[in-house]
Design an enzyme around this catalytic site. Structure first.
Site, mmCIF file in Angstrom:
data_model
loop_
_atom_site.group_PDB
_atom_site.id
_atom_site.type_symbol
_atom_site.label_atom_id
_atom_site.label_comp_id
_atom_site.label_asym_id
_atom_site.label_seq_id
_atom_site.Cartn_x
_atom_site.Cartn_y
_atom_site.Cartn_z
ATOM 1 N N ASP A 115 33.873 42.878 43.671
ATOM 2 C CA ASP A 115 32.704 43.655 44.080
ATOM 3 C C ASP A 115 31.825 43.848 42.845
ATOM 4 O OD1 ASP A 115 34.058 43.982 46.474
ATOM 5 O OD2 ASP A 115 33.830 46.155 46.544
ATOM 6 N N HIS A 171 39.799 38.864 42.039
ATOM 7 C CA HIS A 171 40.515 37.914 42.887
ATOM 8 C C HIS A 171 40.160 36.471 42.528
ATOM 9 C CE1 HIS A 171 41.724 41.061 45.980
ATOM 10 N NE2 HIS A 171 40.906 41.721 45.179
ATOM 11 N N SER A 258 33.133 46.976 33.745
ATOM 12 C CA SER A 258 33.606 45.747 33.123
ATOM 13 C C SER A 258 32.955 44.555 33.822
ATOM 14 C CB SER A 258 35.134 45.670 33.201
ATOM 15 O OG SER A 258 35.580 46.124 34.468
#
Length: 297
Positions: A115, A171, A258
């Site tokens: 995201d 992911h 990050s």
């Protein structure tokens, strides 16, 4: 300093980012006294470790519900109820229900690894003016390997920026076999546009990890995770050499904002239109993990 604007794929509109800790960020990267603090301790790993310990105490769990309310998070997406988190850090790297982040099933697609707010570029070696004019991307410094940089110089690059309010697990963007992860150590500057407008080089000097992902359709994809202030921890429990599926979890960041970075061999993919169009205007695109970011050519 101007506000941070981005285009939201879901609302189909331009939005202004509500920055967590904005006052401290703007002071640190925009005030002379802040610059002294930045050099003395904010960029140093011990500062992030200290703050991480604070966010891992049982007392920090009291921050969870106010944070959810302040930033409009949806607890129905969480794998566990808000009251179950034993610290703010545990909430920060929370898992989500798989149904809340469906993975694009098209075999020709690669998906966003996280995201966040994303920028995509067709040629990694010709990226200029990111966040502010005059800043050029240094691929050899980022990868710590001039030969590897030459191989990927003409390939596509996608920078995915995670804010503190975002889901902080990342992911795999495609099916494949991951290799060993290489660590390039460094300081922990912020990767917010507030900081990157000053020095884009924080992306290639900060602590970062690089993992090759061997794929049948897209060649060898390089997956990078970049630490930042208050994100000294990058956990990656996957097993090298064991096949993974598109959308499988690779790891997570502990507290803070990050970035991840995905790098492709030349000619391997074509960026999605909305990613390419917004990036050409230096405007980040908000999209979620599992959504399509590019297709095989």
């Amino acid at each position: 300093m101007e506000p941070i604007r981005y285009f939201n794929r879901h609302s189909d509109s331009l939005e202004t980012e509500e920055v967590y800790g904005e006052g401290f960020l703007r002071w640190t990267y925009g005030h002379p006294l802040g610059a002294i603090a930045l050099g003395a301790f904010v960029k140093r790993p011990f500062f992030s470790a200290w703050y991480g310990r604070r966010m891992s105490t049982p007392e920090s769990a009291a921050r969870v519900k106010p944070f959810i309310a302040r930033y409009g998070l949806d607890p129905s997406e969480f794998a566990d109820p808000p009251e179950s988190y034993r610290s703010f850090n545990e909430f920060f790297y929370r898992k989500l229900k798989p149904a809340s982040r469906p993975v694009d099933p098209d075999e020709s697609s690669v998906v966003f690894p996280a995201d966040g707010r994303h920028l995509g570029f067709d040629r990694a070696s010709s990226i200029e003016g990111v966040f502010v004019k005059g800043q050029k991307f240094d691929l050899p410094a980022l990868l710590g390997d001039a030969g590897l940089a030459a191989k990927y110089a003409d390939g596509a690059l996608i920078l995915s920026r995670l804010c503190p309010v975002d889901y902080h697990r990342f992911h795999f963007p495609a099916d494949g076999i991951p290799g060993e992860t290489r660590l390039l150590d460094g300081p922990l500057f912020s990767v917010s546009p507030i900081a990157l407008r000053k020095h884009l080089s924080y992306l290639w000097t900060n602590k970062r990890t690089i993992t090759p992902l061997e794929t049948q359709r897209f060649g060898t994809v390089l997956l990078l995770e970049i630490g930042a202030t208050c994100v000294g921890t990058i956990r990656q429990p996957f097993r090298p050499g064991i096949p993974v599926a598109k959308g499988d979890e690779k790891g997570y960041f502990a507290f803070g904002g990050s970035s991840t970075l995905t790098l492709f061999e030349p000619g391997a993919v074509k960026l999605e239109d909305d990613l390419a169009e917004n990036s050409s205007r230096q405007l980040e695109l908000y999209a979620r993990v599992g959504e399509r970011m590019a297709r095989s050519t």
